[in-house]
Design an enzyme around this catalytic site. Structure first.
Site, PDB file in Angstrom:
ATOM      1  N   TYR A 179       0.837  -1.207   0.000  1.00 49.12           N
ATOM      2  CA  TYR A 179       0.000   0.000   0.000  1.00 49.12           C
ATOM      3  C   TYR A 179       0.874   1.260   0.000  1.00 49.12           C
ATOM      4  O   TYR A 179       0.610   2.214  -0.753  1.00 49.12           O
ATOM      5  CB  TYR A 179      -0.892  -0.061   1.239  1.00 49.12           C
ATOM      6  CG  TYR A 179      -1.868   1.072   1.431  1.00 49.12           C
ATOM      7  CD1 TYR A 179      -3.017   1.169   0.658  1.00 49.12           C
ATOM      8  CD2 TYR A 179      -1.663   2.019   2.436  1.00 49.12           C
ATOM      9  CE1 TYR A 179      -3.936   2.196   0.869  1.00 49.12           C
ATOM     10  CE2 TYR A 179      -2.577   3.036   2.659  1.00 49.12           C
ATOM     11  CZ  TYR A 179      -3.709   3.123   1.866  1.00 49.12           C
ATOM     12  OH  TYR A 179      -4.620   4.135   2.084  1.00 49.12           O
ATOM     13  N   LYS A 183       0.923   4.129  -2.837  1.00 54.46           N
ATOM     14  CA  LYS A 183       0.534   5.504  -2.519  1.00 54.46           C
ATOM     15  C   LYS A 183       1.640   6.499  -2.876  1.00 54.46           C
ATOM     16  O   LYS A 183       1.350   7.653  -3.208  1.00 54.46           O
ATOM     17  CB  LYS A 183       0.158   5.610  -1.028  1.00 54.46           C
ATOM     18  CG  LYS A 183      -1.175   4.941  -0.694  1.00 54.46           C
ATOM     19  CD  LYS A 183      -2.300   5.417  -1.599  1.00 54.46           C
ATOM     20  CE  LYS A 183      -3.691   5.175  -1.094  1.00 54.46           C
ATOM     21  NZ  LYS A 183      -4.728   5.540  -2.078  1.00 54.46           N
TER      22      LYS A 183
HETATM   23  P1  NAD Z   1     -13.624   3.096   2.009  1.00 54.71           P
HETATM   24  O1  NAD Z   1     -13.358   1.641   2.025  1.00 54.71           O
HETATM   25  O2  NAD Z   1     -14.649   3.632   2.937  1.00 54.71           O
HETATM   26  O3  NAD Z   1     -14.006   3.578   0.539  1.00 54.71           O
HETATM   27  C1  NAD Z   1     -13.326   3.122  -0.578  1.00 54.71           C
HETATM   28  C2  NAD Z   1     -14.342   2.785  -1.654  1.00 54.71           C
HETATM   29  O4  NAD Z   1     -13.625   2.393  -2.831  1.00 54.71           O
HETATM   30  C3  NAD Z   1     -15.243   1.623  -1.280  1.00 54.71           C
HETATM   31  O5  NAD Z   1     -16.604   2.004  -1.351  1.00 54.71           O
HETATM   32  C4  NAD Z   1     -14.899   0.552  -2.297  1.00 54.71           C
HETATM   33  O6  NAD Z   1     -16.016  -0.238  -2.700  1.00 54.71           O
HETATM   34  C5  NAD Z   1     -14.358   1.353  -3.452  1.00 54.71           C
HETATM   35  N1  NAD Z   1     -13.459   0.572  -4.292  1.00 54.71           N
HETATM   36  C6  NAD Z   1     -12.515  -0.291  -3.879  1.00 54.71           C
HETATM   37  N2  NAD Z   1     -11.896  -0.834  -4.933  1.00 54.71           N
HETATM   38  C7  NAD Z   1     -12.477  -0.316  -6.043  1.00 54.71           C
HETATM   39  C8  NAD Z   1     -12.264  -0.490  -7.427  1.00 54.71           C
HETATM   40  N3  NAD Z   1     -11.338  -1.346  -7.883  1.00 54.71           N
HETATM   41  N4  NAD Z   1     -13.012   0.219  -8.300  1.00 54.71           N
HETATM   42  C9  NAD Z   1     -13.973   1.066  -7.840  1.00 54.71           C
HETATM   43  N5  NAD Z   1     -14.221   1.254  -6.522  1.00 54.71           N
HETATM   44  C10 NAD Z   1     -13.479   0.580  -5.631  1.00 54.71           C
HETATM   45  O7  NAD Z   1     -12.211   3.798   2.272  1.00 54.71           O
HETATM   46  P2  NAD Z   1     -11.780   5.323   2.513  1.00 54.71           P
HETATM   47  O8  NAD Z   1     -11.088   5.375   3.810  1.00 54.71           O
HETATM   48  O9  NAD Z   1     -12.885   6.238   2.241  1.00 54.71           O
HETATM   49  O10 NAD Z   1     -10.629   5.438   1.406  1.00 54.71           O
HETATM   50  C11 NAD Z   1     -10.693   6.276   0.269  1.00 54.71           C
HETATM   51  C12 NAD Z   1      -9.287   6.501  -0.241  1.00 54.71           C
HETATM   52  O11 NAD Z   1      -8.521   7.219   0.734  1.00 54.71           O
HETATM   53  C13 NAD Z   1      -8.505   5.232  -0.523  1.00 54.71           C
HETATM   54  O12 NAD Z   1      -7.713   5.418  -1.670  1.00 54.71           O
HETATM   55  C14 NAD Z   1      -7.615   5.093   0.683  1.00 54.71           C
HETATM   56  O13 NAD Z   1      -6.456   4.351   0.405  1.00 54.71           O
HETATM   57  C15 NAD Z   1      -7.313   6.540   0.964  1.00 54.71           C
HETATM   58  N6  NAD Z   1      -6.869   6.817   2.321  1.00 54.71           N
HETATM   59  C16 NAD Z   1      -7.727   6.724   3.358  1.00 54.71           C
HETATM   60  C17 NAD Z   1      -7.275   7.031   4.628  1.00 54.71           C
HETATM   61  C18 NAD Z   1      -8.180   7.006   5.801  1.00 54.71           C
HETATM   62  O14 NAD Z   1      -7.729   7.411   6.888  1.00 54.71           O
HETATM   63  N7  NAD Z   1      -9.414   6.554   5.665  1.00 54.71           N
HETATM   64  C19 NAD Z   1      -5.938   7.401   4.830  1.00 54.71           C
HETATM   65  C20 NAD Z   1      -5.090   7.500   3.743  1.00 54.71           C
HETATM   66  C21 NAD Z   1      -5.575   7.215   2.487  1.00 54.71           C
END
Ligand code: NAD
Length: 322
Positions: A179, A183
């Site tokens: 990951y 990223k």
């Molecule tokens: P989440 O799991 O709530 O939402 C992610 C969504 O992406 C899900 O609804 C999932 O179904 C969808 N998804 C997954 N794979 C997919 C694909 N191949 N095609 C289309 N849709 C797909 O997670 P989140 O925390 O809202 O994360 C959103 C983004 O933020 C991600 O890229 C994650 O890596 C990044 N991120 C989140 C955090 C955090 O603290 N939550 C921190 C750093 C980065």
């Protein structure tokens, strides 16, 4: 001609409305918008007048399965009088997601690459499948969606792109080799697209969020988790994607209603030999290591030209000492 206002408060009201950031006539694609951060982004863009493509494959947090979670977000937007359409494709089929925007709304202005999953394991236990799926969803998926949107952005000389990175990439995190590398790949991609798109009015930035979502629910203590509302990051993303915002090529970290800009810095370094004729030994490197790594006067290089250009100074200094 001048307009008379019945009261100062009416005038203030009008001025506030005029300065509101709107996205009317703009078409916004948010990937992974069925939940978490993407959902908060989609709802905010729609509430500000954008026509939104709510993409979500509806997979599990590990990337298995599929469901139509995008529908509930579209319904929510529509129930509030907004405009949205669902798309259920995997981001690896990024062209189909962008086609949904074109087919339904005739254009695309903003692409928020947000979809993501996790396959956490220590590096020793990480399989190639765990590696590949993370690279594919985060890097190849974001690249494919962006590649499909790029010709539209170029042609209309306008576009806003967001890539989603993570503190896990910027700083490293145990159990997230796949990951964190993905990223950071997105940071490199954004760095170059910010340069390639600049003359065509395309701005590319990176958001580094920390939010309470299913990705973090078992990692972050509950009290902290409850404070980490995705809705507090969405306005930062919205601003980055607004036509008034000129930010380009930046990494913006955000959480809790806080936002800050990150960048790499380089130490002043040390010239490790006396002249162009001298060779260099590992022992000399060792003996000068504290100067090489002294960050007290570190600074940011604004471009590859500046970073490599400074090497010309090294040649000059080495040439002048015999
Ligand atoms: P989440 O799991 O709530 O939402 C992610 C969504 O992406 C899900 O609804 C999932 O179904 C969808 N998804 C997954 N794979 C997919 C694909 N191949 N095609 C289309 N849709 C797909 O997670 P989140 O925390 O809202 O994360 C959103 C983004 O933020 C991600 O890229 C994650 O890596 C990044 N991120 C989140 C955090 C955090 O603290 N939550 C921190 C750093 C980065």
């Amino acid at each position: 001609m001048f307009i008379q206002f019945k009261s100062v408060s009416k005038l203030n009201q009008l001025l506030t409305t005029m300065s509101k950031l709107r996205f009317d006539e703009r078409v916004v694609v948010v990937t992974g918008a069925g939940a978490g951060l993407g959902k908060a982004y989609a709802l905010l863009f729609a509430s500000k007048g954008a026509k939104v493509v709510v993409n979500d494959l509806g997979s599990s947090r590990h990337g298995d399965g599929a469901s139509r979670v995008a529908d509930t977000v579209v319904s929510e937007i529509k129930s509030q009088g907004g405009q949205a359409v669902a798309n259920y494709d995997n981001v690896l089929d990024g062209d189909k997601i962008i086609k949904t925007a074109i087919d339904n709304f005739g254009r695309i202005d903003v692409l928020v690459n947000n979809a993501g999953i996790l396959r956490d394991k220590s590096f020793a236990r990480m399989s190639e499948d765990d590696w590949d799926i993370i690279q594919n969803v985060h890097v190849k998926g974001a690249m494919r969606a962006t590649k499909a949107a790029w010709p539209y952005f170029k042609q209309q000389k306008y576009g806003k792109i967001i890539f989603t990175s993570s503190n896990s990439g910027l700083y490293g995190n145990f159990g997230q080799a796949n990951y964190s590398s993905a990223k950071m790949a997105l940071v490199g991609l954004a760095n170059t697209l910010a340069i390639e798109g600049q003359s065509s009015g395309i701005n590319t930035n990176v958001i580094v969020p920390t939010a309470g979502s299913r990705l973090t629910e078992d990692i972050v203590p509950p009290d902290f988790y409850n404070q980490l509302k995705p809705e507090l990051i969405a306005p930062v993303v919205a601003w980055l994607c607004h036509e008034d915002c000129t930010e380009n090529g930046s990494i913006i970290e955000s959480a809790l209603g806080w936002a800050g800009k990150c960048h790499l810095i380089r130490s002043n370094g040390s010239i490790l030999r006396k002249s162009l004729q001298d060779s260099l030994t590992p022992e000399t490197v060792r003996d000068n290591w504290s100067q090489v790594t002294d960050m007290s006067t570190a600074k940011r290089c604004e471009s590859i030209a500046e970073a490599t250009g400074e090497l010309m100074n090294v040649i000059e200094q080495l040439s002048s000492s015999k």
